[in-house]
Design a protein around this motif. Structure first.
Motif, PDB file in Angstrom:
ATOM      1  N   GLY A 109       0.825  -1.198   0.000  1.00  0.00           N
ATOM      2  CA  GLY A 109       0.000   0.000   0.000  1.00  0.00           C
ATOM      3  C   GLY A 109       0.861   1.250   0.000  1.00  0.00           C
ATOM      4  N   GLY A 110       0.245   2.374  -0.336  1.00  0.00           N
ATOM      5  CA  GLY A 110       0.985   3.630  -0.366  1.00  0.00           C
ATOM      6  C   GLY A 110       0.031   4.803  -0.378  1.00  0.00           C
ATOM      7  N   SER A 156       9.063  12.840   3.728  1.00  0.00           N
ATOM      8  CA  SER A 156       8.381  11.862   2.877  1.00  0.00           C
ATOM      9  C   SER A 156       7.462  12.553   1.880  1.00  0.00           C
ATOM     10  CB  SER A 156       7.579  10.888   3.744  1.00  0.00           C
ATOM     11  OG  SER A 156       8.431  10.090   4.539  1.00  0.00           O
ATOM     12  N   LYS A 157       6.820  13.633   2.304  1.00  0.00           N
ATOM     13  CA  LYS A 157       5.949  14.378   1.382  1.00  0.00           C
ATOM     14  C   LYS A 157       6.745  14.939   0.216  1.00  0.00           C
ATOM     15  CE  LYS A 157       2.179  15.739   4.489  1.00  0.00           C
ATOM     16  NZ  LYS A 157       1.456  16.873   5.121  1.00  0.00           N
ATOM     17  N   GLU A 158       7.963  15.386   0.502  1.00  0.00           N
ATOM     18  CA  GLU A 158       8.810  15.895  -0.583  1.00  0.00           C
ATOM     19  C   GLU A 158       9.062  14.802  -1.614  1.00  0.00           C
ATOM     20  OE1 GLU A 158      12.406  17.424   1.008  1.00  0.00           O
ATOM     21  OE2 GLU A 158      11.429  18.989   2.228  1.00  0.00           O
ATOM     22  N   GLY A 159       9.332  13.580  -1.130  1.00  0.00           N
ATOM     23  CA  GLY A 159       9.567  12.471  -2.041  1.00  0.00           C
ATOM     24  C   GLY A 159       8.350  12.145  -2.877  1.00  0.00           C
ATOM     25  N   TYR A 160       7.179  12.093  -2.238  1.00  0.00           N
ATOM     26  CA  TYR A 160       5.956  11.777  -2.992  1.00  0.00           C
ATOM     27  C   TYR A 160       5.567  12.919  -3.924  1.00  0.00           C
ATOM     28  CZ  TYR A 160       5.127   7.490  -0.386  1.00  0.00           C
ATOM     29  OH  TYR A 160       5.242   6.217   0.118  1.00  0.00           O
ATOM     30  N   GLY A 166       1.787  11.432  -4.981  1.00  0.00           N
ATOM     31  CA  GLY A 166       1.275  10.244  -4.316  1.00  0.00           C
ATOM     32  C   GLY A 166       1.833   8.989  -4.958  1.00  0.00           C
ATOM     33  N   SER A 167       1.612   7.854  -4.292  1.00  0.00           N
ATOM     34  CA  SER A 167       2.105   6.583  -4.814  1.00  0.00           C
ATOM     35  C   SER A 167       1.168   6.031  -5.886  1.00  0.00           C
ATOM     36  CB  SER A 167       2.213   5.570  -3.669  1.00  0.00           C
ATOM     37  OG  SER A 167       2.497   4.279  -4.171  1.00  0.00           O
ATOM     38  N   GLU A 376       5.818  -0.011  -9.779  1.00  0.00           N
ATOM     39  CA  GLU A 376       6.511   1.255  -9.536  1.00  0.00           C
ATOM     40  C   GLU A 376       5.937   1.919  -8.287  1.00  0.00           C
ATOM     41  OE1 GLU A 376       9.057   1.888 -11.155  1.00  0.00           O
ATOM     42  OE2 GLU A 376       8.867   0.989 -13.153  1.00  0.00           O
ATOM     43  N   HIS A 377       6.817   2.446  -7.448  1.00  0.00           N
ATOM     44  CA  HIS A 377       6.380   3.203  -6.278  1.00  0.00           C
ATOM     45  C   HIS A 377       7.544   4.052  -5.801  1.00  0.00           C
ATOM     46  CE1 HIS A 377       8.270  -0.395  -4.785  1.00  0.00           C
ATOM     47  NE2 HIS A 377       8.164  -0.031  -3.528  1.00  0.00           N
TER      48      HIS A 377
END
Length: 511
Positions: A109-110, A156-160, A166-167, A376-377
């Motif tokens: 999940g993501g 983590s928000k920066e990454g998403y 979002g994932s 992919e995620h």
């Protein structure tokens, strides 16, 4: 390089009572040279059933596979694959005459939006299989998860945000479920396919409720992790075990689990196809180092808790390289582990250190292969595509490529469908001891049997470092991390017992 012959007496270890694990070692980075087609060499200890005698010399760039891995890997019973599929479909047709078949796909999940990131992280760290506290402190699991999730959410928000906000994992998994359903129907198995995520919607509990509403009587549980680990498939299976035990309908519903499928022929060939396609995009394909990057797990899970993940991962890489050998692709390659967190020691070599070392060795062409991911995620789209690519270029690697995740690749989906079909005759009649001919380190079985066999020490994971060392050492870092964790735990105890403190002031914990 000489590898000692490994022999074992069949009388000393039966397949029903003693698992034969591959002790393949990842190719050594120090053995890499620019002018070799495959200068990375490794030794592999083979299980006794693979041979009576074996040579003590290992040829450069060649693999000695365990017999069970070298056989047709989609075949669970050492007979022709065509016969297996035909017989299984015939049996499945009988089963489906009076049964409603369901397939439950399990995944991590993501977060689908940036607002989902913090609650997703809370669900992740609230799982005792992700952060395992001593029994005395287990009541702090959720407060600690809340603290960590709030602290990590901004980064983590920066990454998403960098991968679209979002994932894409849910969208991809839903697509895989639909393609699997179509493939099963084409194979005359009218099954319904469900998606259950561990840490975000649709949660496994939601999928189970839909399974009950649809009146499913026979269920095949299929984790979308090619290799079994107590931290991924094992965590989802433990959740299922709790759900099953609490529901009379589920207690009476027959089921089986396909815990790992990294050794299947269709999966191996699909991965080899993707690698071959990406190699052809380089100016000099034969000079490219194939860099397998797998998600890491704490070393103690493998060495002390008996997690088969490392053995399955290394055998998986061996099988893919064997398939590429058949196609005259003999590139150098290595395996490393990514995504480690916290102060404890994880499986090595670490991906970032391996990339840096390859750059120092003069490697100019690198093809990254996300070996433990089928979708992919964040760990492929941001960690590999952005962070590791940037590190590779800074380390002197000039040409970078990355193999895409399998997604809905037709050969892969068809092979998953075959795995489901082959498992149907065993639904509700599984026993680990009766599955000696299965082609996996973790055999088919019920949820309860698998957990009893492969995760019996879940509650007592040992410390990864057993010696005290001082100074700037990895051991010191570990103990410093533990000291910091104890300090955090002490603060949390104080906050929970007094109802006062900065966590309450910031609104992280309710007043």
């Amino acid at each position: 390089m000489n590898c000692p012959a490994i022999t074992a007496s069949p009388s000393s270890c039966s397949s029903s009572s003693c698992s034969s694990y591959s002790t393949f070692r990842p190719p050594l980075l120090s053995q890499l040279s620019n002018d070799s087609q495959r200068s990375i060499v490794h030794c592999s200890r083979l299980p006794f059933e693979a041979f009576a005698t074996t040579s003590s010399n290992r040829l450069l760039g060649k693999h000695s596979l365990p017999l069970r891995a070298a056989l047709v890997t989609s075949n669970p019973l050492n007979i022709s694959s065509t016969s297996v599929i035909s017989d299984a479909i015939s049996s499945a047709s009988v089963i489906t005459d009076d049964a409603k078949i369901g397939v439950l796909l399990l995944n991590l999940g993501g977060p689908e939006t940036l607002d989902d990131v913090q609650p997703f992280l809370f669900n992740l760290f609230a799982d005792p299989d992700i952060i395992r506290l001593p029994p005395l402190f287990q009541f702090l699991q959720k407060p600690l998860a809340q603290f960590i999730s709030v602290a990590r959410a901004p980064k983590s928000k920066e990454g998403y945000a960098s991968i679209g906000g979002g994932s894409p994992l849910r969208h991809i998994t839903d697509a895989q479920a639909e393609e699997l359903r179509k493939s099963l129907w084409e194979k005359n198995v009218p099954a319904k396919v469900y998606v259950g995520m561990r840490y975000w919607h649709p949660f496994t509990e939601e999928a189970i409720e839909q399974i009950k509403r649809d009146g499913i009587t026979k269920l095949v549980v299929l984790p979308l992790y090619p290799q079994f680990s107590i931290s991924t498939s094992g965590s989802s299976l433990r959740l299922l075990e709790r759900i099953f035990r609490e529901d009379e309908y589920l207690v009476n519903m027959q089921h089986t689990v396909i815990p790992s499928w990294y050794q299947r022929e269709g999966y191996i060939k699909a991965m080899a196809n993707l690698i071959q396609s990406e190699l052809e995009k380089f100016g000099s394909p034969s000079q490219v180092v194939i860099f397998f990057s797998a998600h890491g797990v704490p070393l103690a899970y493998v060495e002390e808790a008996g997690d088969p993940y490392k053995a399955e991962m290394e055998e998986c890489v061996d099988l893919i390289m064997e398939e590429l050998d058949k196609r005259k692709i003999t590139n150098a390659y290595t395996l490393a582990y990514q995504s480690r967190v916290g102060p404890v020691e994880w499986l090595k070599p670490y991906t970032e250190e391996a990339i840096t070392e390859l750059g120092k060795k003069g490697v100019e062409n690198l093809l990254a292969v996300p070996i433990s991911f089928v979708s992919e995620h964040i760990e492929t789209l941001e960690e590999i595509d952005v962070e590791y690519k940037e590190l590779a270029l800074k380390s002197g690697i000039k040409n970078w490529g990355r193999v895409p995740a399998l997604g809905t690749e037709p050969m892969f989906i068809s092979d998953l469908a075959d795995a489901v079909v082959e498992s149907l005759p065993y639904v509700g009649a599984m026993a680990v001891s009766n599955l000696e001919a299965r082609q996996s380190l973790v055999p088919l079985g019920s949820v309860e049997e698998l957990l009893a066999t492969y995760d019996s020490q879940r509650r007592e994971l040992p410390a990864p470092v057993t010696m005290w060392e001082w100074g700037w050492t990895k051991s010191a870092e570990t103990w410093n991390g533990r000291a910091a964790m104890l300090a955090v735990l002490a603060l949390l105890v104080l906050e929970v017992t007094t109802g006062k403190g900065f966590l309450h002031q910031w609104g992280i914990l309710p007043s």
